[in-house]
Every structure is written in C-alpha cells, then in structure tokens.
Design a protein around this motif. Structure first.
Motif, PDB file in Angstrom:
ATOM      1  N   GLU A  53       3.165   7.698   2.187  1.00  0.00           N
ATOM      2  CA  GLU A  53       3.187   6.747   3.301  1.00  0.00           C
ATOM      3  C   GLU A  53       3.211   5.346   2.712  1.00  0.00           C
ATOM      4  O   GLU A  53       2.439   5.042   1.797  1.00  0.00           O
ATOM      5  CB  GLU A  53       1.915   6.904   4.147  1.00  0.00           C
ATOM      6  N   ILE A  58       3.323   6.542  -6.722  1.00  0.00           N
ATOM      7  CA  ILE A  58       4.185   5.500  -7.281  1.00  0.00           C
ATOM      8  C   ILE A  58       4.935   6.007  -8.515  1.00  0.00           C
ATOM      9  O   ILE A  58       6.107   5.716  -8.707  1.00  0.00           O
ATOM     10  CB  ILE A  58       3.372   4.214  -7.611  1.00  0.00           C
ATOM     11  N   PHE A  88       0.843  -1.196   0.000  1.00  0.00           N
ATOM     12  CA  PHE A  88       0.000   0.000   0.000  1.00  0.00           C
ATOM     13  C   PHE A  88       0.875   1.242   0.000  1.00  0.00           C
ATOM     14  O   PHE A  88       1.933   1.258   0.645  1.00  0.00           O
ATOM     15  CB  PHE A  88      -0.885   0.037   1.263  1.00  0.00           C
ATOM     16  N   MET A  89       0.433   2.251  -0.717  1.00  0.00           N
ATOM     17  CA  MET A  89       1.137   3.533  -0.734  1.00  0.00           C
ATOM     18  C   MET A  89       0.086   4.635  -0.826  1.00  0.00           C
ATOM     19  O   MET A  89      -0.868   4.527  -1.602  1.00  0.00           O
ATOM     20  CB  MET A  89       2.061   3.611  -1.944  1.00  0.00           C
ATOM     21  N   TYR A  90       0.249   5.669  -0.010  1.00  0.00           N
ATOM     22  CA  TYR A  90      -0.694   6.785  -0.018  1.00  0.00           C
ATOM     23  C   TYR A  90       0.047   8.080  -0.278  1.00  0.00           C
ATOM     24  O   TYR A  90       1.051   8.324   0.391  1.00  0.00           O
ATOM     25  CB  TYR A  90      -1.425   6.888   1.328  1.00  0.00           C
ATOM     26  N   GLU A 147      -1.832   6.981  -3.801  1.00  0.00           N
ATOM     27  CA  GLU A 147      -1.418   5.946  -4.749  1.00  0.00           C
ATOM     28  C   GLU A 147      -0.658   6.505  -5.948  1.00  0.00           C
ATOM     29  O   GLU A 147       0.240   5.854  -6.477  1.00  0.00           O
ATOM     30  CB  GLU A 147      -2.645   5.160  -5.238  1.00  0.00           C
ATOM     31  N   GLU A 148      -1.024   7.699  -6.382  1.00  0.00           N
ATOM     32  CA  GLU A 148      -0.359   8.289  -7.560  1.00  0.00           C
ATOM     33  C   GLU A 148       1.124   8.535  -7.299  1.00  0.00           C
ATOM     34  O   GLU A 148       1.889   8.777  -8.232  1.00  0.00           O
ATOM     35  CB  GLU A 148      -1.009   9.614  -7.970  1.00  0.00           C
ATOM     36  N   PHE A 206       3.007   1.110   3.369  1.00  0.00           N
ATOM     37  CA  PHE A 206       2.673  -0.009   4.265  1.00  0.00           C
ATOM     38  C   PHE A 206       3.025  -1.299   3.554  1.00  0.00           C
ATOM     39  O   PHE A 206       2.601  -1.524   2.438  1.00  0.00           O
ATOM     40  CB  PHE A 206       1.186  -0.005   4.632  1.00  0.00           C
TER      41      PHE A 206
END
Lengths: 97, 252
Positions: free
Chosen positions: A74, A43, A36-38, A40-41, A76
């Motif tokens: 962030e 990345i 998970f990455m916040y 998402e964009e 996870f």
C-alpha cells in the motif's frame, strides 16, 4: 550511466531516485523519500522488480503497479505515475549532464 | 468506557525512544489494553523516515558538534528535528477494533485525539491527510504509522516551540543555493503550540491536555502504567542490535 532525481509528487510526497541504467534499460535503482509504504520491506521488492525494465513511462507505471499488487503493498504519498516520473527524470538528468 | 495503559515517560536518547516504541509494539499481544506513551528527547535528535537516506538528509558532523542524536525510524515519513516537543506513541492490536482497519482512517482516528487535545488548549486544529495536523493553516504535528503482525504503532510529534534555523543547520538540502528559500518556506508552513497561543507552554501541561484529547476521542480511561520488565529487556536488546547499529542507520 548513473543519474539522480528529486521529485515532489503533486499532492504527494518527495521521492528521490538513484538510477543505474544502460541505454533504455534499468540496471538497478534505489528509491528514497518521505512517503509511506506498507509493509516497509516492500521497497526492496519494488526496487528489484524494476531492474531490467525499459525506461518508458507506460512500462514503468505497469511494472510498479504490478509489483505493488503482487506483493500486496500500500502506498501513501507515492503513486506509480509519480515514481515513474522520478525514474525518468533521473535518466534525463544523467543524459543532460 | 475502555482502559488504556498510559505511560507518561520522560526525556530519553533517540535510540532508546525508538526501541521502546518497537518493544511495546512487538509485545502488544501480551497486553490486554492499548498503550499510549508520552515522551521527549534528550539530547535533541533528528529522526528520519524508514525510506530516507541518512547521509542525504542529515549533516552528521553538525549533529556531533551540537550534540544532536540521529536515528532511523521504523515508520515512513520525513526527517524530524525533535527538540522542544511532546512525542506520543500509540499501540493497539488490529483486531481490538480500537482503530479502523484501513490505514488512512486509522490515522484520522488517532490524530483525532490530538485534534481534541488541541481543542482543550483552545486551538482549532484539523487533520490533514495523510499524516499532518494543522492550526491556522500551518503544520503543528506530524505523525507516522506502521503495522506489523497485526499490531498498529503510530507515533508523532507536537511542537511546543519551533526553531527552523537550527533544524536546517542539521539537515542537508538538495541545493545550497535554495537553502534560504527552503527555510523561508518551512517558516511559513510550520508553527508551534507556543506560537499559536502566544504564551509559554510546558511539556507537563501539554501532556495533560493531550491526555484529555485521547480520553475524549476514544471514550477511554488513561490508566497510569509502566513498561513491563519484558518490554524493558526487549527494548534494550533492540536498542543495541538495531537503532544504535550503523547497519540500520545507514540501511538506505
């Protein structure tokens, strides 16, 4: 050269890297996985931030952490060391055929 | 006691399901209460996480043969085969104070509702950070959250039954040599409500138990409600422009 890797981060998620590199330098890369990455964009911002970086563990960990902090991301199930490991594995994979 | 809007939805195609979750999220500010939606999937479907490669994870030909839909979620996490399950989505604004600001804590809070729901059926469930719920050491529910413009969306799945062999027939594996071992590993790690209870359970009954779980965890009253016309219109638009669109599906 092009190389791929699949790496399960200890206590984290699975990360997959598709790497295009020349010598010790990253040309471009794509990062996949079930982490998970916040937001998402982020990345794509992370991927661009790694283009041109040297394929050395310390430099990669720093570049990943810097990009994370710069863009307020962030993670996870994903860590700078874990991702750096996956990137280096993609390079090794290409060199060892 | 707070009121939540409760939408007991039915079985829908994958793109519609994902579009409705996103539409409710995007219009959350126009609602005075959080929304909980329970739903299923017809046809069965594979959803993949935001960061996954569709082609690498899913055997698209096999999906077509078996009439299984596929969709990319707006949330991270892994590939899920949605078959015999109850799926929920939960939407609230960040400043409602309904869930903690910290992402990891909010997972725990929302999953806490499911843990209490499992308790209602007599199953001793535990939250396993980041995003799983386990019963007797095995995963029974996977969850995924995203946040956009001050709104929290978490959706997740509660397995009624699990068919690991069918699931793997639709997924690609990194190495065919390891396929058998992977299937065995997953069979060891994943369970379902029916397996744990050793009896049949329906979507409708499970929904009642999970509704109670949400009511207890949030000290809330789940008031039966419907989508607004605006949500339905937006969902239709998102479904067409995003989830049914190849550009989104093959984005990564």
């Amino acid at each position: 050269m092009k190389g791929n890797s699949i790496y399960k981060i200890p206590d984290g998620k699975l990360v997959k890297v598709r790497l295009d590199f020349e010598g010790q330098k990253i040309i471009s890369l794509k990062i996949f996985g079930d982490f998970f990455m916040y937001p998402e964009e982020g990345i794509e911002k992370l991927e661009s931030a790694l283009a041109g970086k040297m394929l050395l563990e310390k430099e990669l960990v720093k570049a990943i952490s810097d990009a994370r902090d710069l863009h307020g991301l962030e993670f996870f199930g994903l860590t700078p060391i874990g991702l750096a490991t996956a990137i280096l594995m993609a390079k090794e994979g290409a060199l060892n055929g | 006691m707070v009121d939540f809007r409760f939408i007991l939805d039915d079985y829908k195609p994958a793109v519609q399901n994902m579009a409705l979750d996103e539409a409710v999220m995007r219009l959350a500010r126009e609602q005075t209460t959080p929304t909980i939606r329970f739903y299923g999937w017809k046809p069965s479907a594979i959803s993949i996480g935001y960061f996954q490669s569709l082609e690498e994870e899913v055997d698209l030909e096999k999906c077509e043969d078996l009439n299984v839909d596929f969709v990319r979620r707006i949330t991270g996490g892994g590939a899920v085969f949605h078959d015999a399950e109850l799926t929920y989505s939960f939407v609230c604004t960040e400043n409602s104070g309904i869930v903690p600001k910290k992402i990891i804590d909010s997972y725990q809070k929302i999953c806490g509702a499911l843990v209490k729901g499992f308790g209602e059926i007599g199953l001793d469930a535990k939250f396993m950070p980041v995003n799983d719920i386990i019963v007797n050491g095995k995963k029974i529910s996977g969850n995924a959250q995203t946040r956009r413009d001050g709104v929290v969306l978490q959706h997740g799945t509660i397995l009624l039954e699990v068919d690991v062999d069918k699931m793997f027939s639709l997924l690609k594996v990194p190495s065919e040599k390891l396929r058998g071992k992977l299937i065995e590993d997953v069979k060891q790690r994943v369970t379902s409500v029916e397996q744990q209870l050793n009896r049949k359970m329906t979507f409708g009954r499970l929904a009642e138990f999970m509704k109670k779980g949400f009511e207890k965890e949030f000290s809330a009253r789940l008031v039966p409600g419907k989508f607004s016309q605006k949500e339905l219109d937006l969902a239709k638009k998102i479904s067409k422009e995003k989830f049914a669109n190849h550009e989104w599906s093959f984005k990564r």
